[in-house]
Scaffold this active site. Structure first.
Site, PDB file in Angstrom:
ATOM      1  CG  PHE A 148      -1.930   1.015   1.394  1.00 46.42           C
ATOM      2  CD1 PHE A 148      -3.194   0.822   0.865  1.00 46.42           C
ATOM      3  CD2 PHE A 148      -1.673   2.186   2.092  1.00 46.42           C
ATOM      4  CE1 PHE A 148      -4.191   1.770   1.029  1.00 46.42           C
ATOM      5  CE2 PHE A 148      -2.658   3.141   2.265  1.00 46.42           C
ATOM      6  CZ  PHE A 148      -3.931   2.935   1.725  1.00 46.42           C
ATOM      7  N   GLY A 149       0.973   1.914  -1.139  1.00 46.94           N
ATOM      8  CA  GLY A 149       1.920   3.008  -1.305  1.00 46.94           C
ATOM      9  C   GLY A 149       1.293   4.379  -1.125  1.00 46.94           C
ATOM     10  N   PRO A 153       8.891  10.186   1.013  1.00 50.68           N
ATOM     11  CG  PRO A 153      10.830   9.787  -0.228  1.00 50.68           C
ATOM     12  CD  PRO A 153       9.342   9.737  -0.321  1.00 50.68           C
ATOM     13  CG  PHE A 263      -7.434   9.547   5.412  1.00 47.96           C
ATOM     14  CD1 PHE A 263      -6.086   9.269   5.262  1.00 47.96           C
ATOM     15  CD2 PHE A 263      -7.814  10.867   5.581  1.00 47.96           C
ATOM     16  CE1 PHE A 263      -5.134  10.264   5.284  1.00 47.96           C
ATOM     17  CE2 PHE A 263      -6.871  11.892   5.608  1.00 47.96           C
ATOM     18  CZ  PHE A 263      -5.522  11.585   5.462  1.00 47.96           C
ATOM     19  CB  CYS A 265      -7.180   1.547   3.515  1.00 47.33           C
ATOM     20  SG  CYS A 265      -8.156   1.368   2.001  1.00 47.33           S
ATOM     21  CG  LEU A 266      -4.113   5.137   6.237  1.00 49.55           C
ATOM     22  CD1 LEU A 266      -3.786   6.621   6.258  1.00 49.55           C
ATOM     23  CD2 LEU A 266      -2.856   4.320   6.476  1.00 49.55           C
ATOM     24  CD  GLU A 390      -0.820   1.972   9.209  1.00 49.75           C
ATOM     25  OE1 GLU A 390      -1.268   2.911   8.537  1.00 49.75           O
ATOM     26  OE2 GLU A 390      -0.410   0.925   8.702  1.00 49.75           O
ATOM     27  N   GLY A 391      -0.172   6.889  11.716  1.00 50.24           N
ATOM     28  CA  GLY A 391      -0.489   8.084  12.491  1.00 50.24           C
ATOM     29  C   GLY A 391       0.331   8.189  13.751  1.00 50.24           C
TER      30      GLY A 391
END
Length: 417
Positions: A148-149, A153, A263, A265-266, A390-391
């Site tokens: 999942f990209g 950077p 989001f 998915c996150l 994930e945050g």
């Protein structure tokens, strides 16, 4: 008249709880027999395959790809999804599986999370019927790996500022260019879900997702080396150099328009973390509890010292609260869904609790605790990553703050919703 608690209030026997001695509050009764059996089935795989080998894998920085088909046979890949070969289990069952996997190692739970909660969820939620049929059955079986990209950077907590672009040419093809970083499983993946700016709108509203077979010319991935955390796992940098895709490679659903697509998915992945980190905390607690009984100092087992018992008590109370929080959020998710603030509450606090317990457990192990013979420092190092991805804490604090105040403060000016 006063009485001695030690004499008049004997400890409750928690050996019958599937969560073990840490279960001071009767949490075992919160789960059905079927839910507990699923957790025990996952634990059996962890005990048989992961525990005997994890120290070596971690030391050599190796992810054991041979376990992927085993995870597929166990039904934990995309287990919360329905249809297309997925198990269709409940949110609570997924959470119980996550905590058993992370009791083995965060890298193992991360694999299941990236595969199921991110890559498979993106295709399941936002993909076309053809995309679902092409990829989901193979991914659920562990026959194909996904990544999942999203992160770049220069764009971690602020994905709206991503610089990866997708340009549609007159014939309909899409051409992707850019770089993604800290992408789990990318060197192992058969398919990547890549999020890119299409230029249709600004401020992240033009972000779209694309299903990218990793053998597409121009796609390359390189593992990030010399990590101090998540060593038995794979995180990578992806380069997209003129990656040409057919028009139907885009995730077509309206739900995938803008950043709301990734989001969603996150939040699935963050939910799994709420449970997963409690597995690492419980394993750290069990490790130091066993050690405290076996280790003797000054002629006395460590378990008999007041300071040891005080530390164990604080750990156990914190773990019980963490599981109860995860259980509440899980039951709510199964009943009628969660809000971002619910997910952020669980991810923020349970990560804080788990890393504190792992560090305290390492301290109680003394010098022996810095070796891979014992799990707590390995868990603590891994949880540095889990707490960040994930945050970060700050992202979740601001998500909760927005729910409390009605004001989005994600930028210095506090204007972005």
């Amino acid at each position: 008249m006063t009485t001695s608690p030690a004499q008049d209030a004997p400890s409750r026997d928690t050996s019958a709880s599937f969560l073990g001695p840490v279960d001071l509050t009767g949490m075992d009764a919160l789960f059905s027999a079927e839910e507990k059996q699923l957790a025990l089935d996952v634990r059996a795989l962890v005990d048989e395959v992961i525990r005997p080998n994890i120290a070596d894998w971690y030391d050599r920085a190796v992810f054991p790809t041979e376990i992927v088909p085993e995870l597929g046979r166990l039904g934990v890949l995309g287990m919360h999804l329905h249809g297309y070969g997925c198990a269709g289990r409940s949110a609570v069952e997924y959470g119980l599986a996550a905590q058993e996997l992370e009791a083995g190692d965060s890298g193992l739970r991360t694999f299941v999370s990236v595969q199921g909660s991110l890559a498979m969820s993106a295709i399941h939620k936002h993909g076309s019927e053809e995309q679902k049929r092409q990829w989901l059955p193979r991914m659920a079986a562990g026959e194909a790996v996904g990544c999942f990209g999203l992160t770049e950077p220069g764009a971690g907590s602020d994905p709206a500022s991503m610089t990866t672009t997708a340009r549609q040419e007159p014939g309909g093809d899409w051409v992707l260019n850019g770089t993604k970083r800290w992408i789990g499983l990318a060197t192992l993946a058969d398919v990547a879900v890549i999020w890119a700016q299409t230029g249709e709108h600004g401020d992240g509203r033009g972000v779209r997702g694309f299903v990218v077979p990793t053998d597409t010319p121009g796609f390359s991935a390189e593992a990030i080396a010399q990590k101090l955390s998540m060593r038995a796992s794979v995180q990578c940098e992806i380069r997209l150099d003129g990656v040409r895709l057919p028009a139907d490679a885009i995730l077509p659903a309206d739900s995938a328009l803008g950043l709301k697509g990734p989001f969603q998915c996150l939040n699935e992945a963050r939910y799994g973390i709420i449970w997963g980190v409690m597995g690492a905390a419980r394993d750290s607690f069990n490790a130091v509890l066993d050690y405290a009984h076996a280790r003797t100092q000054f002629g006395t087992p460590l378990a008999a010292f007041q300071l040891t018992q005080a530390k164990l008590a604080d750990m156990a109370v914190a773990i019980n609260k963490g599981y109860l929080l995860a259980h509440q959020i899980g039951r709510t998710k199964d009943a009628h869904g969660t809000t971002p603030a619910m997910i952020s509450t669980g991810k923020l606090d349970n990560c804080r609790v788990a890393i504190g317990i792992a560090r305290d457990a390492r301290e109680m192990l003394g010098g022996n605790g810095i070796t891979l013979e014992h799990s707590p420092l390995r868990h603590a190092n891994n949880l540095e990553s889990v707490r960040t991805y994930e945050g970060t804490d700050e992202v979740h604090q601001l998500t909760i703050g927005r729910a409390l105040t009605g004001i989005g403060a994600f930028t210095a000016a506090g204007v972005r919703p």
